[in-house]
Design an enzyme around this catalytic site. Structure first.
Site, PDB file in Angstrom:
ATOM      1  N   ASN A 155      -1.609   3.076  67.154  1.00 53.81           N
ATOM      2  CA  ASN A 155      -2.242   1.854  67.808  1.00 53.81           C
ATOM      3  C   ASN A 155      -1.525   0.530  67.565  1.00 53.81           C
ATOM      4  O   ASN A 155      -1.423  -0.354  68.383  1.00 53.81           O
ATOM      5  CB  ASN A 155      -3.682   1.741  67.223  1.00 53.81           C
ATOM      6  N   GLN A 183      -5.444   6.574  70.974  1.00 51.39           N
ATOM      7  CA  GLN A 183      -4.492   5.741  71.722  1.00 51.39           C
ATOM      8  C   GLN A 183      -3.860   6.739  72.691  1.00 51.39           C
ATOM      9  O   GLN A 183      -3.292   6.192  73.832  1.00 51.39           O
ATOM     10  CB  GLN A 183      -3.389   5.096  71.022  1.00 51.39           C
ATOM     11  N   HIS A 205     -13.249   3.655  75.399  1.00 47.81           N
ATOM     12  CA  HIS A 205     -12.775   2.265  75.811  1.00 47.81           C
ATOM     13  C   HIS A 205     -11.338   1.745  75.640  1.00 47.81           C
ATOM     14  O   HIS A 205     -10.843   0.909  76.001  1.00 47.81           O
ATOM     15  CB  HIS A 205     -13.835   1.157  75.166  1.00 47.81           C
ATOM     16  N   CYS A 330      -7.813  -4.302  64.222  1.00 51.33           N
ATOM     17  CA  CYS A 330      -8.792  -3.910  63.257  1.00 51.33           C
ATOM     18  C   CYS A 330      -8.390  -4.678  61.827  1.00 51.33           C
ATOM     19  O   CYS A 330      -9.292  -5.260  61.046  1.00 51.33           O
ATOM     20  CB  CYS A 330      -8.943  -2.772  62.773  1.00 51.33           C
TER      21      CYS A 330
HETATM   22  C1  LIG Z   1      -9.441   2.132  68.709  1.00 61.41           C
HETATM   23  C2  LIG Z   1      -9.085   3.116  67.710  1.00 61.41           C
HETATM   24  C3  LIG Z   1     -10.037   3.969  66.946  1.00 61.41           C
HETATM   25  C4  LIG Z   1     -11.349   3.352  66.857  1.00 61.41           C
HETATM   26  O1  LIG Z   1     -11.987   3.820  68.167  1.00 61.41           O
HETATM   27  P1  LIG Z   1     -13.414   3.169  68.335  1.00 61.41           P
HETATM   28  O2  LIG Z   1     -13.868   4.116  69.482  1.00 61.41           O
HETATM   29  O3  LIG Z   1     -13.057   1.641  68.611  1.00 61.41           O
HETATM   30  O4  LIG Z   1     -14.074   3.332  67.256  1.00 61.41           O
HETATM   31  C5  LIG Z   1      -9.405   4.810  66.120  1.00 61.41           C
HETATM   32  N1  LIG Z   1      -8.314   5.169  65.939  1.00 61.41           N
HETATM   33  C6  LIG Z   1      -7.400   4.657  66.952  1.00 61.41           C
HETATM   34  C7  LIG Z   1      -5.822   5.003  66.778  1.00 61.41           C
HETATM   35  C8  LIG Z   1      -7.552   3.848  67.770  1.00 61.41           C
HETATM   36  O5  LIG Z   1      -6.814   2.979  68.423  1.00 61.41           O
END
Ligand SMILES: *Cc1c(COP(=O)(O)O)cnc(C)c1O
Length: 398
Positions: A155, A183, A205, A330
Site C-alpha cells: 500500500n 490494494q 473502499h 495508517c
Molecule cells: C486498506 C488496507 C487494509 C485495511 O483495509 P480496511 O478495509 O480499511 O480495513 C489492509 N491491507 C492493505 C494492503 C490495505 O491497503
C-alpha cells in the site's frame, strides 16, 4: 475541463465511491431494507438475493466460487479472521507463522497479538524494491508452520509480490497461504486458483466501493480449511462471521467488483500512463529524487518518491490543494517512520522526504500536469531555502 480543488491523489488510503456503485446501493437503504437472514418474507428474500449476487460478482473477479466468499467489515477484519482463525484452529499442529516486513499494520499487529498467545512469527525481509524472495519463505518453513501470509501489492510503494511462486511453495509443503489483496483487487488480475491462494482478504473502499465492507476468500478444499470465528452470534456466513449483513455495503462491493472486471485492463492502461507522466515530469525537472518501490513490478496507480533534502511535511504544506500522503495513512496517525520504507533500506533523510501519490479512476491529465508543476515549484523553493541541502550540493561538487 476546469480543475477542481483539492486534487485527490491518495487513492491507496481510500477511493471515492463510483456513482454507479452508489446507484446500485441506494434502494437497499430505503425500500429494499430487509434483513438477508429473514427467510419468511419478500423483504428478506430480496436482500438475500442481492447479497448472493454480490457474492457472485466478487467471486467472478478472482475466479473463485461464490461459496468461498465470507463478508466482513473490511480487510482489517478479514485479515484478523484469517490469521487468528487459522492460528487458533491449527495450534495443535504447530505455532509458527511466516509473514513479511512490509505487511499492512492489520497483519503486523495481528501477528504481534498472536505472539503474545505463544505463536512464533517470522517476518521475512525484502530487497531494496520491496520484493520478497520466495526462497526466503521456503527456507523458514518447518513442520510447525501453519500459515504463510503475504501482501499482494504493498500500500505504500505498490510493489507486487511473487504470489504465484509463494503459492506453489506453500502448496508443495502443505502450508496454508493467506494473501492481503486490499490494494491489488481491481487493479491487477487475480486468479486465486492459478495462484494457489487459500485465503485472501479484500476491501470494498479500495476499489471505488463503500467503506466498512470487505470479504475473506476461503478456499473450499479437502481437507477443509478450519477457522475459529472471532465474532459469534447468529451463525451468519456459515458460522464464520455472525452479525446481520451490511446489505447496501455488500451490494456496493459487488457492483464495484463487476465494474472492475469489465474495465480493469483499459483503466490500468490509462492510469499507468498518467502515473508515468507524473513520474517522468517530476524526475526530469528535479535532481535528487528517488523512486521507492519496484520500477516495473508495481501497481499501475502507485508513485512513491523521496525528495532528498526536503521534508515531505513541508512539501504537503506548500501544496495544500493536492491531497497526497507521506508514507502510509495508517502509520501517520502515530508519528512513527514508515516500516515499509525502512524495510527497503531507505535512510532517515529519504524516509522524511517521501511522498506517496496514489492515482485513481477519477484523475485527469490536467490534474497530473498541475501536480507536476506544483511539486517541482514547491521542492525547488524548499531546497533554495534549505541550508542543509545547499551544503550537501556543494560538498558533492568537490
Ligand atoms: C486498506 C488496507 C487494509 C485495511 O483495509 P480496511 O478495509 O480499511 O480495513 C489492509 N491491507 C492493505 C494492503 C490495505 O491497503
Amino acid at each position: 475541463m476546469a480543475l477542481r480543488f483539492p486534487i485527490y491523489l491518495d487513492n491507496h488510503a481510500t477511493t471515492p465511491l463510483d456513482p454507479r456503485v452508489l446507484e446500485a446501493m441506494l434502494p437497499y437503504f430505503t425500500e429494499k431494507f430487509g434483513n438477508s437472514a429473514s427467510r419468511q418474507h419478500q423483504f428478506g428474500w430480496e436482500a438475500e438475493a442481492a447479497v448472493e449476487l454480490a457474492r457472485k460478482q466478487i467471486a467472478n473477479l478472482i475466479n473463485a466460487n461464490p461459496k468461498e466468499i465470507i463478508f466482513t467489515s473490511g480487510a482489517t477484519e478479514s485479515i484478523n479472521l484469517a490469521l487468528k482463525g487459522i492460528a487458533f484452529a491449527y495450534s495443535e499442529k504447530g505455532k509458527h507463522i511466516i509473514t513479511t516486513q512490509i505487511e499492512h499494520k492489520a497483519t503486523l499487529d495481528t501477528c504481534k497479538r498472536l505472539e503474545k498467545f505463544g505463536f512464533k512469527v517470522d517476518y521475512v525481509p525484502v530487497d531494496k524494491h520491496g520484493l520478497v524472495d520466495p526462497d526466503e519463505i521456503k527456507k523458514r518453513i518447518t513442520s510447525e508452520t501453519i500459515l504463510v501470509s503475504v501482501i499482494f501489492a504493498n500500500n505504500e510503494i505498490g510493489t507486487i509480490e511473487p504470489i504465484e511462486e509463494i503459492g506453489r511453495i506453500c502448496s508443495e509443503f502443505g502450508v496454508l497461504f493467506h494473501v492481503d489483496a486490499a490494494q491489488a483487487l481491481g487493479k491487477i488480475p487475480i486468479d486465486v486458483q492459478k495462484l494457489n491462494i487459500d485465503l485472501m482478504s479484500m476491501s470494498a473502499h479500495k476499489l471505488y466501493g463503500p467503506k466498512g465492507v470487505g470479504a475473506l476468500f476461503i478456499k473450499k478444499k479437502t481437507p477443509k480449511i478450519k477457522i475459529i470465528p472471532i465474532i459469534d452470534g447468529g451463525g451468519h456466513e456459515g458460522g464464520l462471521r455472525s452479525g446481520t449483513l451490511n446489505v447496501p455495503g455488500i451490494v456496493g462491493f459487488g457492483k464495484a467488483c463487476e465494474i472492475a472486471g469489465l474495465e480493469m485492463s483499459e483503466e490500468s492502461e490509462r492510469i499507468k500512463k498518467l502515473r508515468d507522466k507524473l513520474q517522468d515530469g517530476i524526475m526530469s525537472s528535479l535532481e535528487d529524487v528517488y523512486l521507492n518501490g519496484h520500477p516495473t513490478l508495481r501497481l499501475p496507480n502507485n508513485l512513491n518518491l523521496s525528495f532528498d533534502g526536503v521534508e515531505s511535511e513541508a512539501i504537503l504544506m506548500g501544496m495544500k490543494e493536492i491531497a497526497v500522503s507521506t508514507g502510509s495513512a495508517c502509520s501517520s496517525a502515530s508519528v512513527e517512520k514508515s516500516h515499509v520504507l525502512k524495510a527497503i533500506g531507505l535512510n532517515d533523510d529519504l524516509i522524511a522526504g517521501a511522498i506517496r501519490f496514489g492515482l485513481g479512476r477519477f484523475n485527469t491529465e490536467e490534474e497530473i500536469d498541475y501536480t507536476i508543476n506544483r511539486v517541482v515549484e514547491v521542492v525547488e523553493h524548499l531546497r533554495k531555502i534549505s541550508p542543509k541541502y545547499k551544503l550537501k550540493k556543494e560538498m558533492s561538487k568537490t
